[in-house]
Design an enzyme around this catalytic site. Structure first.
Site, PDB file in Angstrom:
ATOM      1  N   LYS A 107       0.851  -1.197   0.000  1.00 19.81           N
ATOM      2  CA  LYS A 107       0.000   0.000   0.000  1.00 19.81           C
ATOM      3  C   LYS A 107       0.882   1.241   0.000  1.00 19.81           C
ATOM      4  O   LYS A 107       1.455   1.616   1.024  1.00 19.81           O
ATOM      5  CB  LYS A 107      -0.916   0.043   1.233  1.00 19.81           C
ATOM      6  CG  LYS A 107      -1.962   1.141   1.103  1.00 19.81           C
ATOM      7  CD  LYS A 107      -2.397   1.765   2.401  1.00 19.81           C
ATOM      8  CE  LYS A 107      -1.658   2.996   2.784  1.00 19.81           C
ATOM      9  NZ  LYS A 107      -1.777   4.188   1.919  1.00 19.81           N
TER      10      LYS A 107
ATOM     11  N   GLY B  23       6.537   5.720   8.466  1.00 14.89           N
ATOM     12  CA  GLY B  23       5.550   6.799   8.548  1.00 14.89           C
ATOM     13  C   GLY B  23       5.776   7.621   9.798  1.00 14.89           C
ATOM     14  O   GLY B  23       6.867   7.631  10.368  1.00 14.89           O
TER      15      GLY B  23
ATOM     16  N   THR C  37       2.957   8.900  15.200  1.00 17.07           N
ATOM     17  CA  THR C  37       1.548   8.720  15.596  1.00 17.07           C
ATOM     18  C   THR C  37       0.954   7.479  14.932  1.00 17.07           C
ATOM     19  O   THR C  37       0.343   6.629  15.601  1.00 17.07           O
ATOM     20  CB  THR C  37       0.721   9.962  15.158  1.00 17.07           C
ATOM     21  OG1 THR C  37       1.461  11.118  15.504  1.00 17.07           O
ATOM     22  CG2 THR C  37      -0.645   9.985  15.766  1.00 17.07           C
TER      23      THR C  37
ATOM     24  N   GLU D 109       9.617   2.317  10.988  1.00 12.33           N
ATOM     25  CA  GLU D 109      10.669   3.326  10.812  1.00 12.33           C
ATOM     26  C   GLU D 109       9.913   4.654  10.848  1.00 12.33           C
ATOM     27  O   GLU D 109       9.134   4.951   9.947  1.00 12.33           O
ATOM     28  CB  GLU D 109      11.398   3.102   9.491  1.00 12.33           C
ATOM     29  CG  GLU D 109      12.807   3.653   9.499  1.00 12.33           C
ATOM     30  CD  GLU D 109      12.854   5.132   9.156  1.00 12.33           C
ATOM     31  OE1 GLU D 109      13.049   5.940  10.086  1.00 12.33           O
ATOM     32  OE2 GLU D 109      12.683   5.480   7.989  1.00 12.33           O
TER      33      GLU D 109
ATOM     34  N   CYS E 272      13.238  11.593   6.714  1.00 11.54           N
ATOM     35  CA  CYS E 272      13.290  11.182   8.124  1.00 11.54           C
ATOM     36  C   CYS E 272      14.639  11.566   8.690  1.00 11.54           C
ATOM     37  O   CYS E 272      14.794  11.751   9.887  1.00 11.54           O
ATOM     38  CB  CYS E 272      13.156   9.676   8.258  1.00 11.54           C
ATOM     39  SG  CYS E 272      11.758   9.035   7.422  1.00 11.54           S
TER      40      CYS E 272
ATOM     41  N   GLU F  29       9.330  16.710  15.216  1.00 11.70           N
ATOM     42  CA  GLU F  29       9.679  16.571  13.803  1.00 11.70           C
ATOM     43  C   GLU F  29       8.809  17.514  12.968  1.00 11.70           C
ATOM     44  O   GLU F  29       7.585  17.478  13.062  1.00 11.70           O
ATOM     45  CB  GLU F  29       9.466  15.121  13.346  1.00 11.70           C
ATOM     46  CG  GLU F  29       9.914  14.915  11.926  1.00 11.70           C
ATOM     47  CD  GLU F  29       9.843  13.464  11.470  1.00 11.70           C
ATOM     48  OE1 GLU F  29       8.779  12.845  11.644  1.00 11.70           O
ATOM     49  OE2 GLU F  29      10.851  12.963  10.939  1.00 11.70           O
TER      50      GLU F  29
HETATM   51  C1  UN1 Z   1      13.929   8.701   4.698  1.00 13.53           C
HETATM   52  O1  UN1 Z   1      13.964   9.908   4.795  1.00 13.53           O
HETATM   53  O2  UN1 Z   1      12.985   8.063   5.171  1.00 13.53           O
HETATM   54  O3  UN1 Z   1      19.758   8.674   4.138  1.00 13.53           O
HETATM   55  C2  UN1 Z   1      14.918   7.919   3.940  1.00 13.53           C
HETATM   56  C3  UN1 Z   1      18.986   9.275   3.403  1.00 13.53           C
HETATM   57  C4  UN1 Z   1      18.302   8.537   2.277  1.00 13.53           C
HETATM   58  C5  UN1 Z   1      17.100   7.822   2.789  1.00 13.53           C
HETATM   59  C6  UN1 Z   1      16.161   8.661   3.579  1.00 13.53           C
HETATM   60  N1  UN1 Z   1      19.220   7.609   1.685  1.00 13.53           N
HETATM   61  O4  UN1 Z   1      18.738  10.461   3.547  1.00 13.53           O
END
Ligand code: UN1
Length: 514
Positions: A190, A243, A246, A265, A299, A400
């Protein structure tokens, strides 16, 4: 429904906007409800990239039915043969890299160079995991008893639900699906609604690579209906989710009740630490790339910059100066360095943090505005934004933001830098800029994060090492590298006793004769 040739034209935006279905049991098909939703371009909210199946629990059920039918034959297929299909997928991804990258830029905004990098990360992962087909190492260990053999092998888990975000719409699904597939699992995928076109193209490629019907299934639609139906189906044995914290907490909670494997993650509040001996030119380039690459929507984005008091003023001035030069605009233009953010609601949420930062008393050093004039009028553009004089406990230093906003924090020592860097609920990626080898090693040891960088920013992980974080960034799993296989396999320990008699472990070898 979409065929391969048709959808190639569609993805490039030629002609009218097309409608794409789910991919279940090797066939493209409409959602049971017959309803669709639109995915629109981040750079131009009037541009529809495609219409996609608005699916619900019935569609998920059909996909899981198909995966269940396919599983036995797939798990019995030798791993090197499964891997051949991933090699083929790598070649097809290479052949369609540009087309995929352009679709990605249109759909979610990241600049074309970075979109190519996103696809490249999937190519790298396909090759790496194809290699795993001839490894998937288990262990053989000596038995404590004579004429007895002890070994462990990896077994697939079964059906894996893959729930992915829009910020790395090709790379992240590949991090999850490729190891799952090579290990012999079937997948129901998904993708994020904002990047459904990328999801469809990726699945088209996997289909073309020759995976048997039912091994890979795609169901598009929202997290509440599609994602949760996957989580709730008892035949789905594992969920792999990237994601927000939350959503992660909600999904992990439900999986806990169902005793289902879940790997998350989630968020990050990554920091660069700049010590008094740092190479400032290197720091500035790294800070700009880490903070504003992908418009801060990683992330791993650098959302805090912790600077030693002796270099604080110099850093702030040079960082603002360099940031001013960044060119904003549509990511399809070759000279643009920062594209739009993904959608209006993200734009508003990012901007709310700018207001929060101001109210908290941080000093706005640069940016801070949503752009609405001229070429930006129809897109979701936020200026790169820099706050100075940020205190470690302010919300903009703790939460974040997931946008082009970064917070500079002044510290008086190396020890204080480590303390501030570690002082959030997250632990994905932390970085230390110093020329001092002792401090560099001390930082590697003391920084509380799944990924540590020395003299490089917080973004840019490579697929051959584990990716993931500690604390609220995740729940102990890692993607990529050798660790990825652990997420998608069960250990099976096997003992073969060829002595022809009953041998009792822990007893026979230790029998004392009184
Ligand atoms: C993400 O932001 O979920 O290390 C992944 C990095 C990328 C992957 C980011 N290779 O910034």
């Amino acid at each position: 429904m979409s065929t391969k040739t048709e959808s190639r034209d569609k993805a490039e935006g030629k002609g009218t906007v097309q409608t794409y279905g789910n991919f279940i049991d090797g066939k493209w098909q409409k959602a049971k409800s017959g309803e669709t939703f639109a995915s629109i371009s981040s750079a131009d909210q009037n541009e529809v990239v495609g219409h996609f199946a608005l699916s619900g629990p019935d569609d998920v059920k059909a996909a899981v039915d198909a995966a269940e039918r396919a599983f036995t034959a797939w798990r019995r297929t030798p791993a090197p043969a499964r891997a051949e299909l991933l090699f083929k997928a790598a070649q097809l991804l290479e052949a369609r890299k540009e087309e995929l990258a352009r679709t990605m830029t249109r759909e979610m905004g990241k600049v074309l160079k970075e979109a190519r990098g996103d696809v490249q990360e999937a190519i790298d992962m396909a090759k790496y995991m194809a290699g795993e087909g001839r490894r998937l190492f288990g262990q053989t260990v000596p038995s404590e008893l004579p004429n007895k053999f002890a070994m462990s092998v990896r077994a697939p888990i079964g059906i894996v639900g893959v729930i992915t975000p829009w910020n790395f719409p090709v790379a992240i699904p590949s991090w999850k699906m490729f190891p799952a597939l090579v290990a012999g699992n079937c997948v129901v995928f998904k993708p994020a609604t904002d990047t459904s076109a990328c999801g469809v193209m990726l699945v088209e490629i996997l289909n073309e690579a020759g995976f048997p019907p039912g091994v890979i299934n795609l169901v598009t639609g929202g997290g509440g209906k599609v994602g949760m139906a996957l989580v709730n189906d008892p035949r789905v044995h594992a969920i792999s989710l990237t994601g927000s914290t939350t959503v992660g907490r909600q999904v992990a909670g439900r999986c806990g009740e169902l005793m289902k494997r879940i790997s998350c993650e989630l968020g990050g509040k990554n920091a660069i630490c700049v010590m008094e001996d740092a190479d400032m030119d290197l720091v500035i380039e790294g800070a700009v790339w880490g903070s504003f690459g992908t418009a801060g929507q990683r992330c791993t984005a650098t959302s805090r910059i912790i600077v030693h008091t002796k270099r604080y003023k110099e850093f702030c001035e040079k960082f603002v100066e360099r940031t001013k030069q960044l060119k904003l605009g549509n990511g399809l233009d070759a000279d643009v360095e920062v594209g739009p953010v993904v959608n209006r609601s993200q734009l508003e949420s990012i901007h709310e943090y700018v207001e929060i930062g101001k109210k908290e008393g941080a000093k706005l050093l640069y940016g801070g505005n949503i752009l609405t004039h001229g070429e930006f009028a129809n897109g979701c553009y936020h200026e790169p934004t820099i706050f100075g004089d940020v205190k470690p406990d302010m919300r903009i230093a703790q939460e974040e933001i997931f946008g082009p906003v970064t917070a500079i924090i002044e510290v008086k020592s190396f020890e204080e830098a480590l303390k501030v860097a570690n002082g959030t609920d997250y632990g994905l990626s932390l970085s230390m800029y110093t020329q001092d080898v002792n401090r560099a090693f001390m930082a590697m040891q003391e920084l509380e994060s799944g990924i540590v960088y020395i003299n490089a920013p917080t973004i840019g992980a490579e697929i051959q090492l584990p990716f993931g974080g500690v604390k609220q960034t995740g729940n102990g799993h890692r993607e990529a590298g050798v660790a990825a296989i652990d997420q998608f396999t069960e250990w099976k320990s096997i003992y073969v006793d060829y002595s022809g008699r009953l041998q009792k472990a822990q007893i026979d070898a230790y029998e004392t004769h009184e």
